[in-house]
Design an enzyme around this catalytic site. Sequence first.
Site, PDB file in Angstrom:
ATOM      1  N   SER A 178       0.834  -1.204   0.000  1.00 54.80           N
ATOM      2  CA  SER A 178       0.000   0.000   0.000  1.00 54.80           C
ATOM      3  C   SER A 178       0.869   1.254   0.000  1.00 54.80           C
ATOM      4  CB  SER A 178      -0.915  -0.004   1.227  1.00 54.80           C
ATOM      5  OG  SER A 178      -1.715  -1.156   1.256  1.00 54.80           O
ATOM      6  N   ASN A 179       1.932   1.239   0.808  1.00 54.87           N
ATOM      7  CA  ASN A 179       2.831   2.382   0.843  1.00 54.87           C
ATOM      8  C   ASN A 179       3.624   2.523  -0.450  1.00 54.87           C
ATOM      9  OD1 ASN A 179       3.073   3.764   3.714  1.00 54.87           O
ATOM     10  ND2 ASN A 179       2.681   1.604   4.063  1.00 54.87           N
ATOM     11  N   LYS A 192       0.992 -11.538   7.342  1.00 48.55           N
ATOM     12  CA  LYS A 192       1.014 -10.165   7.858  1.00 48.55           C
ATOM     13  C   LYS A 192      -0.396  -9.835   8.311  1.00 48.55           C
ATOM     14  CE  LYS A 192       1.588  -5.295   6.621  1.00 48.55           C
ATOM     15  NZ  LYS A 192       1.900  -4.287   5.587  1.00 48.55           N
TER      16      LYS A 192
END
Length: 378
Positions: A107-108, A233
């Site tokens: 996402s980053n 995760k």
Amino acid sequence: MAPTTTPPPSGSYTTPTECPSAPPPPPTSSPPSRLISTEPQSPTSSSYSSTSEASSLHMTRPLVPGVYVPTMCFFDAVTEDIDTSTIARHAIRLARAGVTGLATQGSNGEAVHLSHSERQLVTSTTRKALNDAGFAHMPIIVGCGAQSTRETISLCRGAWEAGGDYALVLPPSYYAPLFASQSETILSFFTAVADASPIPLIIYNFPGAVGGLDLSSDLIVRLAHHPNIVGVKLTCGNTGKLNRVVAATRKMAGPAFNPNAPDFLVLAGSADFTIQSLAAGGHGILAGLANIAPKACIRTMELWQRGEREEAQDMQEVVAQGDWTAIQGGVVGVKSGLQGWMGYGGDARSPLPRPGGEEARKWKEGFRELVLLEKSLV
């Protein structure tokens, strides 16, 4: 739970039924993370022309407990083309800070803003930068989530070609209401991808990114039995789920369990519950905040592991407050904070907004206490 012995991909995915129905390829003498390529597999990897360079792409890089960072993707301020120089510089900064591994295409990393070829470029740039700077041992996790089994497998193969060691895979969600049985559909999806992927999978449980789809601990443990699925995760923030997964997978390993190199790595997906996840048996974090403050994230974990509980809690409070700024601002806020404090970062790709003067000052101020802590650490 341990990497399988599948060979590198021999070509592109050709038929919709190829991977879901076909058994895994025959074993070779090396697991995916140890594969040696003496010849480029695609145009993307053509820059690695020599055998030695290709070998440095595919070597043993085990997953061990620690701090993993989902890196940012950087763009030219005018053209929005990929800024490979800043990508390389940022990766080296994180490696020198002492992080355990990096992740691209999260996402980053604005994976949803990138083409397939751009994804390849980001990962290969990161791998080459680490290798050239003396960090060839550092694993790279590559985000490979997609809505179809076919494309997810294609992304896993591309990740391997670009020098990635592990694939971080979200469950598909767009057609979730049509899944015959949600858990069985997800189980079949991950099994098919794991069977075909040349690199081991890490399950990515992030309900906020997939329309609220939240994988249960029971389902994750079932998937952990697959030899090419090696971790999870948990961005859901559920420490009870984390504890159940850790306990079950530790029992699966039996007497051979090694806490310094678990067969199934369980990572918290956010820095704001680092010590909570460690108390529940977790193995570390894969957290975007470490782009800004890698040393603070590492030190928090080290203090807890050394039994310095009060000091760890004090540092966790600063980390959690900084993470709240990152959570509120997302990739826009984190990049703005990087720009304000580190002098680089720039903006996210359009259509995401570019913070103006007042908003940029707000994001910088939100990270102030955390950055001052980071700068105090050696």
